[in-house]
Enzyme design. Sequence first.
Site, PDB file in Angstrom:
ATOM      1  N   CYS A 170       0.822  -1.210   0.000  1.00 20.15           N
ATOM      2  CA  CYS A 170       0.000   0.000   0.000  1.00 20.15           C
ATOM      3  C   CYS A 170       0.855   1.258   0.000  1.00 20.15           C
ATOM      4  O   CYS A 170       0.654   2.165  -0.806  1.00 20.15           O
ATOM      5  CB  CYS A 170      -0.944   0.005   1.201  1.00 20.15           C
ATOM      6  N   CYS A 218      -1.507   1.706  -2.916  1.00 19.31           N
ATOM      7  CA  CYS A 218      -2.518   2.749  -2.720  1.00 19.31           C
ATOM      8  C   CYS A 218      -1.957   4.169  -2.688  1.00 19.31           C
ATOM      9  O   CYS A 218      -2.495   5.061  -3.350  1.00 19.31           O
ATOM     10  CB  CYS A 218      -3.272   2.527  -1.409  1.00 19.31           C
ATOM     11  N   LYS A 230      -0.237   5.268  -5.997  1.00 20.29           N
ATOM     12  CA  LYS A 230      -1.334   5.253  -6.974  1.00 20.29           C
ATOM     13  C   LYS A 230      -2.191   6.508  -6.865  1.00 20.29           C
ATOM     14  O   LYS A 230      -2.491   7.177  -7.853  1.00 20.29           O
ATOM     15  CB  LYS A 230      -2.179   3.984  -6.764  1.00 20.29           C
ATOM     16  N   TYR A 281     -10.006  -2.965 -10.215  1.00 24.26           N
ATOM     17  CA  TYR A 281      -9.519  -1.695  -9.672  1.00 24.26           C
ATOM     18  C   TYR A 281      -8.227  -1.246 -10.356  1.00 24.26           C
ATOM     19  O   TYR A 281      -8.110  -0.109 -10.813  1.00 24.26           O
ATOM     20  CB  TYR A 281      -9.189  -1.846  -8.185  1.00 24.26           C
ATOM     21  N   GLU A 306      -7.750   2.118 -12.672  1.00 25.14           N
ATOM     22  CA  GLU A 306      -7.019   3.210 -12.032  1.00 25.14           C
ATOM     23  C   GLU A 306      -5.766   3.572 -12.820  1.00 25.14           C
ATOM     24  O   GLU A 306      -5.467   4.755 -13.031  1.00 25.14           O
ATOM     25  CB  GLU A 306      -6.684   2.839 -10.589  1.00 25.14           C
ATOM     26  N   HIS A 330     -26.018  22.888   0.342  1.00 21.04           N
ATOM     27  CA  HIS A 330     -26.253  23.347  -1.036  1.00 21.04           C
ATOM     28  C   HIS A 330     -25.314  24.485  -1.394  1.00 21.04           C
ATOM     29  O   HIS A 330     -25.088  25.370  -0.561  1.00 21.04           O
ATOM     30  CB  HIS A 330     -27.705  23.802  -1.183  1.00 21.04           C
ATOM     31  N   GLU A 379     -25.707  16.425  -1.486  1.00 18.79           N
ATOM     32  CA  GLU A 379     -27.062  16.737  -1.021  1.00 18.79           C
ATOM     33  C   GLU A 379     -28.102  15.836  -1.671  1.00 18.79           C
ATOM     34  O   GLU A 379     -29.199  15.643  -1.138  1.00 18.79           O
ATOM     35  CB  GLU A 379     -27.395  18.198  -1.276  1.00 18.79           C
TER      36      GLU A 379
END
Length: 459
Positions: free
Chosen positions: A42, A47, A50, A177, A181, A434, A439
Amino acid sequence: MSFDYDLIVIGGGSGGVRAARMAASYGAKVVVVEEYRVGGTCVIRGCVPKKLYVYASRFKDQFDVASSFGWQVDASFDWPTLVAAKEKEITRLEHAYTSNLQKPGVEIVKDRARLTGPNSVQIIGQNRELTARYILVATGGHPFIPDIPGAELAITSNEAFDLPALPHSILIEGGGYIAVEFATIFAGLGVNTTIVYRGDRLLRGFDEDMRIGLEAGLEERGIRLIYGSTITALSHAGDDISATFSNGVTAPYGAVMFATGRTPNTQGLGLEEAGVKLAGNGAIVVDAYSQSSVPSIYAVGDVTGRVALTPVAIREGWYFAETLFNNNRQAVDYGLIPTAVFSEPELGVIGLSETEAAGKCDIDVYLTRFRPMINTLSSRTERMIIKLITEKDEGKVLGCHILGPGAGEMIQLVAIPMGMNATKADFDRAMAVHPSAAEELVTFKAPSYRYRKGEKIGG
């Protein structure tokens, strides 16, 4: 029986480091044996780099819409600068991981380990043996490389971060993934990018609307998608690599990358000799408390073949330490795990897909598609997609699927109320922020369609 340590951890990745730190904080004498760099896949080649490269690739989208906000941008990209900056950051993180181990007193041995029994390991380079009351295997996994002629000409995610130069084009095989990616990364950095996948659509197992939306987003960025095919051979073609496909077509590419899954790192560890049961794919078979078939040997993370996500490995390592060294027996709940695919567009998911939920009970589906606000002043037509799946009549939220800017951040927050068994009515009570994309999660007025007894109604 006297042992050198209370715990030997083989592997200095996310799961092993967390287990070692926690066990040491509870007073255990712990050693971590790591042959490469502390931090694991990782941190070093997964991760973290990446995500840094994904950030780099996204500037192109920003530049594309900049003129609609009045900016004139004249930009150029330098690959060596990114590689050097990445290396500086992961080196910093490696030092931080090392320091965090040393603070509670964990010993670190930079070498390769091999099991020699239920309570002993051999340190290969130093040719010495260590013993412990418990052994934790946390060796992770490695990229799977198909057994085809010329496979050695391709790269994997291990090498992709440190290429000497960007290729002019790249072919990526895979549909998960890693494939999408890295396609995002290379395409965003100006590389002519193609994905080849044996299936009929990327990200098998994800909600179908998200898969369709992702496919459209990738194609809008110029990524070519080839379905129903695989690479059967690679060969040199001048400075390029010639790829032969299962349909007989041959084409040259500047580079070829395999993103065809990962395999547990169990080879050469002496596991079978020590009596540890392995699954057909080489993963260590463990129970709910990460204990293997040998009572003194445990395993966490990708090497177990459970859920190959860093936060899961960290939780497994934590609960292992809680169970064995804090008299607090804990088992990881794998039932509700949020996940993000850092592609472009980004995807965040938690819970059941529409198909999965409809097969379990009567459900209501809330679905919206809209242009992200950042694109509304430009000619970009890409749609953001948000889907909420609930039990009928504003019941429990069963799944949430988000495709678009900030999806990963949003899904982490959605995981909190879903972990508390929140209902659609609970979401409705939340006040909207908002203007924001999020939302939409709290302003759905009526289902877009329903499923009753497995049959779709409306939509």
